[in-house]
Design a protein around this motif. Structure first.
Motif, PDB file in Angstrom:
ATOM      1  N   GLY A  67       0.786  -1.227   0.000  1.00 52.01           N
ATOM      2  CA  GLY A  67       0.000   0.000   0.000  1.00 52.01           C
ATOM      3  C   GLY A  67       0.816   1.275   0.000  1.00 52.01           C
ATOM      4  O   GLY A  67       0.276   2.358  -0.228  1.00 52.01           O
ATOM      5  N   ARG A  68       2.090   1.181   0.231  1.00 51.96           N
ATOM      6  CA  ARG A  68       2.938   2.378   0.270  1.00 51.96           C
ATOM      7  C   ARG A  68       3.338   2.770  -1.155  1.00 51.96           C
ATOM      8  O   ARG A  68       3.696   1.920  -1.966  1.00 51.96           O
ATOM      9  CB  ARG A  68       4.172   2.077   1.123  1.00 51.96           C
ATOM     10  CG  ARG A  68       5.024   3.285   1.439  1.00 51.96           C
ATOM     11  CD  ARG A  68       5.982   2.953   2.553  1.00 51.96           C
ATOM     12  NE  ARG A  68       5.256   2.675   3.799  1.00 51.96           N
ATOM     13  CZ  ARG A  68       5.785   2.065   4.847  1.00 51.96           C
ATOM     14  NH1 ARG A  68       7.027   1.628   4.813  1.00 51.96           N
ATOM     15  NH2 ARG A  68       5.070   1.864   5.935  1.00 51.96           N
ATOM     16  N   LYS A  69       3.287   4.050  -1.461  1.00 51.64           N
ATOM     17  CA  LYS A  69       3.664   4.530  -2.788  1.00 51.64           C
ATOM     18  C   LYS A  69       5.136   4.951  -2.783  1.00 51.64           C
ATOM     19  O   LYS A  69       5.524   5.852  -2.028  1.00 51.64           O
ATOM     20  CB  LYS A  69       2.782   5.717  -3.197  1.00 51.64           C
ATOM     21  CG  LYS A  69       1.342   5.337  -3.471  1.00 51.64           C
ATOM     22  CD  LYS A  69       0.523   6.510  -3.998  1.00 51.64           C
ATOM     23  CE  LYS A  69       0.262   7.548  -2.928  1.00 51.64           C
ATOM     24  NZ  LYS A  69      -0.662   8.611  -3.394  1.00 51.64           N
ATOM     25  N   VAL A  70       5.928   4.296  -3.626  1.00 49.85           N
ATOM     26  CA  VAL A  70       7.365   4.576  -3.678  1.00 49.85           C
ATOM     27  C   VAL A  70       7.736   5.019  -5.088  1.00 49.85           C
ATOM     28  O   VAL A  70       7.478   4.305  -6.069  1.00 49.85           O
ATOM     29  CB  VAL A  70       8.195   3.340  -3.286  1.00 49.85           C
ATOM     30  CG1 VAL A  70       9.686   3.639  -3.424  1.00 49.85           C
ATOM     31  CG2 VAL A  70       7.866   2.916  -1.857  1.00 49.85           C
ATOM     32  N   LEU A  71       8.327   6.196  -5.187  1.00 53.01           N
ATOM     33  CA  LEU A  71       8.801   6.724  -6.457  1.00 53.01           C
ATOM     34  C   LEU A  71      10.309   6.491  -6.555  1.00 53.01           C
ATOM     35  O   LEU A  71      11.080   7.020  -5.750  1.00 53.01           O
ATOM     36  CB  LEU A  71       8.492   8.217  -6.560  1.00 53.01           C
ATOM     37  CG  LEU A  71       9.039   8.948  -7.798  1.00 53.01           C
ATOM     38  CD1 LEU A  71       8.513   8.332  -9.086  1.00 53.01           C
ATOM     39  CD2 LEU A  71       8.691  10.439  -7.730  1.00 53.01           C
ATOM     40  N   CYS A  72      10.719   5.693  -7.529  1.00 54.70           N
ATOM     41  CA  CYS A  72      12.139   5.411  -7.747  1.00 54.70           C
ATOM     42  C   CYS A  72      12.662   6.301  -8.873  1.00 54.70           C
ATOM     43  O   CYS A  72      12.179   6.210 -10.004  1.00 54.70           O
ATOM     44  CB  CYS A  72      12.348   3.949  -8.118  1.00 54.70           C
ATOM     45  SG  CYS A  72      11.895   2.767  -6.832  1.00 54.70           S
ATOM     46  N   LEU A  73      13.597   7.152  -8.564  1.00 53.71           N
ATOM     47  CA  LEU A  73      14.240   7.998  -9.568  1.00 53.71           C
ATOM     48  C   LEU A  73      15.529   7.295  -9.974  1.00 53.71           C
ATOM     49  O   LEU A  73      16.544   7.376  -9.283  1.00 53.71           O
ATOM     50  CB  LEU A  73      14.523   9.389  -9.002  1.00 53.71           C
ATOM     51  CG  LEU A  73      13.318  10.129  -8.411  1.00 53.71           C
ATOM     52  CD1 LEU A  73      13.742  11.496  -7.896  1.00 53.71           C
ATOM     53  CD2 LEU A  73      12.213  10.279  -9.454  1.00 53.71           C
ATOM     54  N   HIS A  74      15.477   6.593 -11.084  1.00 53.27           N
ATOM     55  CA  HIS A  74      16.590   5.728 -11.470  1.00 53.27           C
ATOM     56  C   HIS A  74      17.705   6.505 -12.161  1.00 53.27           C
ATOM     57  O   HIS A  74      17.452   7.340 -13.037  1.00 53.27           O
ATOM     58  CB  HIS A  74      16.091   4.624 -12.396  1.00 53.27           C
ATOM     59  CG  HIS A  74      15.119   3.688 -11.743  1.00 53.27           C
ATOM     60  ND1 HIS A  74      15.464   2.899 -10.666  1.00 53.27           N
ATOM     61  CD2 HIS A  74      13.813   3.420 -12.008  1.00 53.27           C
ATOM     62  CE1 HIS A  74      14.410   2.179 -10.309  1.00 53.27           C
ATOM     63  NE2 HIS A  74      13.394   2.473 -11.090  1.00 53.27           N
ATOM     64  N   ALA A  75      18.933   6.189 -11.777  1.00 56.08           N
ATOM     65  CA  ALA A  75      20.103   6.771 -12.431  1.00 56.08           C
ATOM     66  C   ALA A  75      20.303   6.104 -13.791  1.00 56.08           C
ATOM     67  O   ALA A  75      19.678   5.087 -14.102  1.00 56.08           O
ATOM     68  CB  ALA A  75      21.335   6.572 -11.552  1.00 56.08           C
ATOM     69  N   GLY A  76      21.190   6.679 -14.592  1.00 58.44           N
ATOM     70  CA  GLY A  76      21.442   6.118 -15.915  1.00 58.44           C
ATOM     71  C   GLY A  76      22.914   6.100 -16.273  1.00 58.44           C
ATOM     72  O   GLY A  76      23.267   6.045 -17.457  1.00 58.44           O
ATOM     73  N   ASN A  77      23.787   6.147 -15.257  1.00 62.68           N
ATOM     74  CA  ASN A  77      25.218   6.177 -15.554  1.00 62.68           C
ATOM     75  C   ASN A  77      25.781   4.818 -15.950  1.00 62.68           C
ATOM     76  O   ASN A  77      26.830   4.742 -16.582  1.00 62.68           O
ATOM     77  CB  ASN A  77      25.996   6.726 -14.354  1.00 62.68           C
ATOM     78  CG  ASN A  77      25.732   5.961 -13.074  1.00 62.68           C
ATOM     79  OD1 ASN A  77      24.584   5.589 -12.783  1.00 62.68           O
ATOM     80  ND2 ASN A  77      26.761   5.726 -12.288  1.00 62.68           N
ATOM     81  N   LEU A  78      25.079   3.740 -15.597  1.00 59.76           N
ATOM     82  CA  LEU A  78      25.488   2.384 -15.957  1.00 59.76           C
ATOM     83  C   LEU A  78      24.292   1.645 -16.534  1.00 59.76           C
ATOM     84  O   LEU A  78      23.141   1.964 -16.213  1.00 59.76           O
ATOM     85  CB  LEU A  78      25.993   1.597 -14.732  1.00 59.76           C
ATOM     86  CG  LEU A  78      27.019   2.226 -13.804  1.00 59.76           C
ATOM     87  CD1 LEU A  78      27.335   1.261 -12.672  1.00 59.76           C
ATOM     88  CD2 LEU A  78      28.274   2.598 -14.558  1.00 59.76           C
ATOM     89  N   PRO A  79      24.517   0.632 -17.355  1.00 61.17           N
ATOM     90  CA  PRO A  79      23.382  -0.147 -17.848  1.00 61.17           C
ATOM     91  C   PRO A  79      22.699  -0.887 -16.708  1.00 61.17           C
ATOM     92  O   PRO A  79      23.348  -1.558 -15.908  1.00 61.17           O
ATOM     93  CB  PRO A  79      24.024  -1.124 -18.848  1.00 61.17           C
ATOM     94  CG  PRO A  79      25.468  -1.184 -18.472  1.00 61.17           C
ATOM     95  CD  PRO A  79      25.798   0.170 -17.926  1.00 61.17           C
TER      96      PRO A  79
END
Length: 352
Positions: free
Chosen positions: A77-89
């Motif tokens: 039920g918890r809302k988690v926003l993942c801001l993903h990096a892009g420096n590596l595949p």
């Protein structure tokens, strides 16, 4: 969402399916990534092979066990926003996996620098009807009015305030949103052996992904001088670096540094746009390795000096007393449950 045990099994099945050689979506994601010059095929292959090895070893269920996931301990039920990096595949894979495993509702902002690989994984999770996979996009504006309970973010310390301001503007967060932020820049290693495998591990830890990851070694402390191991770096460049043009970046700043080092008679090696130099200064530039001749006390002093910028300390031999270390051989292929900045991903999501 299914009961926690069934949920974990479902995610494990989906992940194994994603990593199958005949997965057309993953193949297409790899091809597009290489064609657009985002990452080299070799680096993508290395990352996927490493992930497959960990998944086949049963590390998804083991991670869930270590995090003590159960019907009582989860983040349903918890809302988690993942801001993903892009420096590596696929650098965002651990956050995505940890979030969906925890039971939290996953919302993923994919990096425009790595928009296809992680998306192919999320697509298969959706195909397997993983119910807490909610939304993913490369546009942050797509998460307007989300009012996330938690935000997972990995990036530079300088960008933290800018990101927070943007999230507030979009109403993607509230005043009570919990931020889980990782900002370490590089790792260190203590090289006490010079056998062929250790030297190979050292080379891999430095050069893999162009040295851009926070687990990539940017500082090596060793009883040996740089001159003694220079040839091993040169051999690697001839074997791998020059065959992968994605690794070659114009770095005029390093050319000036090379000239400066030469003027002050500092030991160094210029390896086709990668500079190795004998210095204990902070490694602020990409494509550099700092070599420090010293002992364990030297390593500890530098780690204290560099502080939170250091992600991990690796050892090529015995563990270092008084300092948390990992084996040098695991630098670029950590277990799924490794803790970036000392933060356990699943537990941090579950924690209220």
């Amino acid at each position: 969402m299914k009961d926690v045990k069934s949920h974990i099994i479902l995610i494990e099945q989906a992940t194994k399916e994603w990593l199958q050689p005949d997965n057309a979506d993953l193949k297409q994601a790899i091809e597009r990534t290489v064609e657009e010059g985002l990452f080299s095929f070799e680096d993508i292959k290395f990352q996927i092979r490493s992930l497959k090895q960990k998944v086949d070893q049963g590390q998804i269920s083991e991670w869930a066990k270590r995090a003590q996931l159960s019907e009582q301990v989860n983040a349903k039920g918890r809302k988690v926003l993942c801001l993903h990096a892009g420096n590596l595949p696929l650098v965002g894979f651990q956050d995505a996996l940890g979030c969906v495993l925890s039971g939290a509702n996953y919302y993923g902002k994919l990096s425009s620098k790595d928009p296809y690989l992680l998306a192919s994984y999320l697509k298969i999770l959706r195909a397997f009807e993983v119910e807490n996979l909610k939304e993913y996009s490369t546009e942050l504006s797509d998460f307007s009015d989300l009012n996330a309970d938690k935000v997972l973010f990995a990036g530079s310390k300088e960008s933290v305030d800018v990101v927070k301001e943007r999230l507030v503007t979009l109403n993607a967060v509230t005043g009570s949103t919990d931020y889980i932020i990782r900002t370490a820049k590089f790792s260190m290693a203590y090289l006490e052996n010079e056998d062929p495998q250790t030297l190979r591990d050292m080379i891999e830890s430095v050069f893999r992904y162009g040295g851009k990851g926070c687990r990539s070694v940017a500082v090596i402390v060793s009883p040996y001088t740089l001159s003694k191991v220079k040839c091993h770096f040169t051999d690697y460049v001839e074997e791998f670096w020059l065959k992968n043009p994605q690794h070659q970046k114009p770095t005029p700043k390093l050319a000036y540094q090379f000239a400066y080092n030469k003027a002050i008679n500092r030991d160094q090696a210029w390896l086709d746009d990668f500079l190795i130099q004998a210095t204990d200064e902070f490694p602020s530039d990409d494509f550099t390795l700092h070599w420090v001749q010293g002992d364990v006390s030297t390593l500890k002093a530098l780690k204290a000096k560099f502080g939170e910028a250091v992600q991990t300390v690796y050892s090529s031999g015995n563990p270092i007393e008084g300092t948390s270390t990992e084996w040098l051989s695991t630098a670029q292929s950590p277990n799924l449950w490794w803790q970036p900045d000392g933060i356990e991903v699943i537990s941090s999501i579950i924690k209220k």
